[in-house]
Design a protein around this motif. Sequence first.
Motif, PDB file in Angstrom:
ATOM      1  N   GLY A 108       0.801  -1.215   0.000  1.00 63.18           N
ATOM      2  CA  GLY A 108       0.000   0.000   0.000  1.00 63.18           C
ATOM      3  C   GLY A 108       0.838   1.271   0.000  1.00 63.18           C
ATOM      4  O   GLY A 108       1.899   1.326   0.631  1.00 63.18           O
ATOM      5  N   ASP A 109       0.338   2.279  -0.703  1.00 60.57           N
ATOM      6  CA  ASP A 109       1.039   3.562  -0.742  1.00 60.57           C
ATOM      7  C   ASP A 109       0.304   4.589   0.119  1.00 60.57           C
ATOM      8  O   ASP A 109      -0.616   4.249   0.875  1.00 60.57           O
ATOM      9  CB  ASP A 109       1.174   4.051  -2.189  1.00 60.57           C
ATOM     10  CG  ASP A 109      -0.177   4.178  -2.889  1.00 60.57           C
ATOM     11  OD1 ASP A 109      -1.227   4.131  -2.199  1.00 60.57           O
ATOM     12  OD2 ASP A 109      -0.188   4.317  -4.130  1.00 60.57           O
ATOM     13  N   ARG A 150     -12.977  -3.833   2.751  1.00 59.82           N
ATOM     14  CA  ARG A 150     -12.486  -3.968   1.372  1.00 59.82           C
ATOM     15  C   ARG A 150     -11.302  -3.038   1.133  1.00 59.82           C
ATOM     16  O   ARG A 150     -10.316  -3.412   0.481  1.00 59.82           O
ATOM     17  CB  ARG A 150     -13.626  -3.649   0.410  1.00 59.82           C
ATOM     18  CG  ARG A 150     -13.304  -3.767  -1.084  1.00 59.82           C
ATOM     19  CD  ARG A 150     -12.875  -5.182  -1.449  1.00 59.82           C
ATOM     20  NE  ARG A 150     -13.201  -5.548  -2.800  1.00 59.82           N
ATOM     21  CZ  ARG A 150     -12.586  -5.099  -3.901  1.00 59.82           C
ATOM     22  NH1 ARG A 150     -11.602  -4.235  -3.799  1.00 59.82           N
ATOM     23  NH2 ARG A 150     -12.944  -5.518  -5.094  1.00 59.82           N
ATOM     24  N   THR A 151     -11.361  -1.832   1.674  1.00 57.75           N
ATOM     25  CA  THR A 151     -10.275  -0.865   1.480  1.00 57.75           C
ATOM     26  C   THR A 151      -8.998  -1.339   2.159  1.00 57.75           C
ATOM     27  O   THR A 151      -7.894  -1.134   1.627  1.00 57.75           O
ATOM     28  CB  THR A 151     -10.689   0.511   2.023  1.00 57.75           C
ATOM     29  OG1 THR A 151     -11.901   0.925   1.378  1.00 57.75           O
ATOM     30  CG2 THR A 151      -9.613   1.550   1.750  1.00 57.75           C
ATOM     31  N   LEU A 152      -9.127  -1.980   3.311  1.00 60.60           N
ATOM     32  CA  LEU A 152      -7.936  -2.515   3.977  1.00 60.60           C
ATOM     33  C   LEU A 152      -7.168  -3.477   3.062  1.00 60.60           C
ATOM     34  O   LEU A 152      -5.938  -3.549   3.107  1.00 60.60           O
ATOM     35  CB  LEU A 152      -8.333  -3.255   5.260  1.00 60.60           C
ATOM     36  CG  LEU A 152      -8.665  -2.409   6.485  1.00 60.60           C
ATOM     37  CD1 LEU A 152      -9.281  -3.287   7.566  1.00 60.60           C
ATOM     38  CD2 LEU A 152      -7.419  -1.701   7.027  1.00 60.60           C
ATOM     39  N   LEU A 200      -2.193   1.090   9.387  1.00 63.05           N
ATOM     40  CA  LEU A 200      -1.501   2.329   9.046  1.00 63.05           C
ATOM     41  C   LEU A 200      -0.123   2.411   9.686  1.00 63.05           C
ATOM     42  O   LEU A 200       0.753   3.128   9.202  1.00 63.05           O
ATOM     43  CB  LEU A 200      -2.347   3.537   9.449  1.00 63.05           C
ATOM     44  CG  LEU A 200      -3.680   3.672   8.700  1.00 63.05           C
ATOM     45  CD1 LEU A 200      -4.401   4.944   9.090  1.00 63.05           C
ATOM     46  CD2 LEU A 200      -3.466   3.619   7.189  1.00 63.05           C
ATOM     47  N   ALA A 201       0.083   1.653  10.781  1.00 63.21           N
ATOM     48  CA  ALA A 201       1.413   1.571  11.388  1.00 63.21           C
ATOM     49  C   ALA A 201       2.306   0.568  10.656  1.00 63.21           C
ATOM     50  O   ALA A 201       3.465   0.389  11.014  1.00 63.21           O
ATOM     51  CB  ALA A 201       1.296   1.175  12.856  1.00 63.21           C
ATOM     52  N   ARG A 202       1.737  -0.097   9.642  1.00 62.01           N
ATOM     53  CA  ARG A 202       2.440  -1.127   8.866  1.00 62.01           C
ATOM     54  C   ARG A 202       2.883  -2.281   9.745  1.00 62.01           C
ATOM     55  O   ARG A 202       3.927  -2.908   9.488  1.00 62.01           O
ATOM     56  CB  ARG A 202       3.647  -0.529   8.123  1.00 62.01           C
ATOM     57  CG  ARG A 202       3.292   0.670   7.237  1.00 62.01           C
ATOM     58  CD  ARG A 202       2.385   0.279   6.079  1.00 62.01           C
ATOM     59  NE  ARG A 202       2.005   1.426   5.276  1.00 62.01           N
ATOM     60  CZ  ARG A 202       1.912   1.424   3.945  1.00 62.01           C
ATOM     61  NH1 ARG A 202       2.159   0.315   3.275  1.00 62.01           N
ATOM     62  NH2 ARG A 202       1.536   2.495   3.294  1.00 62.01           N
ATOM     63  N   ASP A 203       2.076  -2.558  10.761  1.00 61.06           N
ATOM     64  CA  ASP A 203       2.343  -3.685  11.668  1.00 61.06           C
ATOM     65  C   ASP A 203       1.502  -4.866  11.203  1.00 61.06           C
ATOM     66  O   ASP A 203       0.388  -5.090  11.687  1.00 61.06           O
ATOM     67  CB  ASP A 203       1.987  -3.280  13.103  1.00 61.06           C
ATOM     68  CG  ASP A 203       2.362  -4.347  14.119  1.00 61.06           C
ATOM     69  OD1 ASP A 203       2.655  -5.484  13.706  1.00 61.06           O
ATOM     70  OD2 ASP A 203       2.342  -4.034  15.330  1.00 61.06           O
ATOM     71  N   ALA A 204       2.027  -5.615  10.234  1.00 69.94           N
ATOM     72  CA  ALA A 204       1.259  -6.683   9.603  1.00 69.94           C
ATOM     73  C   ALA A 204       0.889  -7.799  10.586  1.00 69.94           C
ATOM     74  O   ALA A 204      -0.208  -8.355  10.518  1.00 69.94           O
ATOM     75  CB  ALA A 204       2.040  -7.259   8.424  1.00 69.94           C
ATOM     76  N   ASP A 205       1.805  -8.136  11.494  1.00 66.67           N
ATOM     77  CA  ASP A 205       1.518  -9.202  12.449  1.00 66.67           C
ATOM     78  C   ASP A 205       0.335  -8.851  13.346  1.00 66.67           C
ATOM     79  O   ASP A 205      -0.579  -9.657  13.541  1.00 66.67           O
ATOM     80  CB  ASP A 205       2.751  -9.493  13.313  1.00 66.67           C
ATOM     81  CG  ASP A 205       3.863 -10.173  12.538  1.00 66.67           C
ATOM     82  OD1 ASP A 205       3.563 -10.759  11.479  1.00 66.67           O
ATOM     83  OD2 ASP A 205       5.018 -10.116  12.989  1.00 66.67           O
ATOM     84  N   THR A 206       0.356  -7.642  13.888  1.00 68.60           N
ATOM     85  CA  THR A 206      -0.743  -7.219  14.760  1.00 68.60           C
ATOM     86  C   THR A 206      -2.038  -7.098  13.975  1.00 68.60           C
ATOM     87  O   THR A 206      -3.108  -7.531  14.431  1.00 68.60           O
ATOM     88  CB  THR A 206      -0.412  -5.882  15.442  1.00 68.60           C
ATOM     89  OG1 THR A 206       0.740  -6.056  16.263  1.00 68.60           O
ATOM     90  CG2 THR A 206      -1.575  -5.398  16.296  1.00 68.60           C
TER      91      THR A 206
END
Length: 231
Positions: A108-109, A150-152, A200-206
Motif C-alpha cells: 500500500g502507498d 475492502r479498502t484494507l 496504518l502503522a504497517r504492523d502486519a503481524d498485529t
Amino acid sequence: MAGASPHSASSAKQMLSEQVYAQLQGAIMRGDYSPGEALKPQDLAREQGVSLAVTREALVRLVGEGLADRLPNRGFAVPLLSDHRWQEIAEARRVIEPAVLRMSIERGDVDWEARVRAAHHRLARTPAYVPEEGEHYTGAWAEAHRVFHRTLLDACGNRALLETFDRLWTASELARRWSAHRDPDRDGAEEHRRLEEAALARDADTAAAVLVQHLTLTVAALTDASGQASP
C-alpha cells in the motif's frame, strides 16, 4: 426492416439479466424470501416479464455469490441457515483475509493509507442501529463496514483475491442481515479502530491477529443466531 444484430440482442439480454440479478439480490438481502424458500425460474421470469434464459442467468450468478443454492433436479433456493455453512465461510475468510491484508500493508502507498483512514472515519460516524430499521444493522452502516474491510485489502494488487473476498463477504452479509443478534459485550468499534491503527502503522503481524480475532467473534455471533433461527 432489418432485425436486431446479434451483438445488440446479446447486449439487451445482458442488461435484462443484470436488472433481474439486482432485483433478486436486493430482495434476498432484505429478507423478502425466507431461508430455504424456492426460487422458481418460471415464476420469476413471469413476474419480471423476461425470458427463462435471462432469469436462469441471473440465478446462476446469485449461486456464485452464495446468495442462492442450486439443488439437483429441484431448481434454485435461498440458502438455509446452518452453523456448518457459516463455519465454512468463516474458515475461508480467516485463511484468506489475513494473508491478503499482509500483502496490502506491504504494497500500500500513501493514497491507500488515506482511503483506509477515510473509510474508517465514515464507518465510525455511521450509526449501526436506528429505530426505523429495527434490530438489524442499518443499510448505511453495512455498506460503510464493507467498504472499510475492502479498502484494507485493496492494495494487495491481486484482483482474484479481492473477488474472492467480495464473494465471501456477500455470503457472510446474508447471515448478518438475517440476524438480529447483538452482543452487548462486544466493542466492534474498538476492533475496527485497532485494525486501522495496525494497518496504518504497517504492523502486519498485529493487523492480521486483530483481523482473525474480529472474524472469529463475528462468526460466533452469526452461528449462534443461525442456530436459533428456523426456516
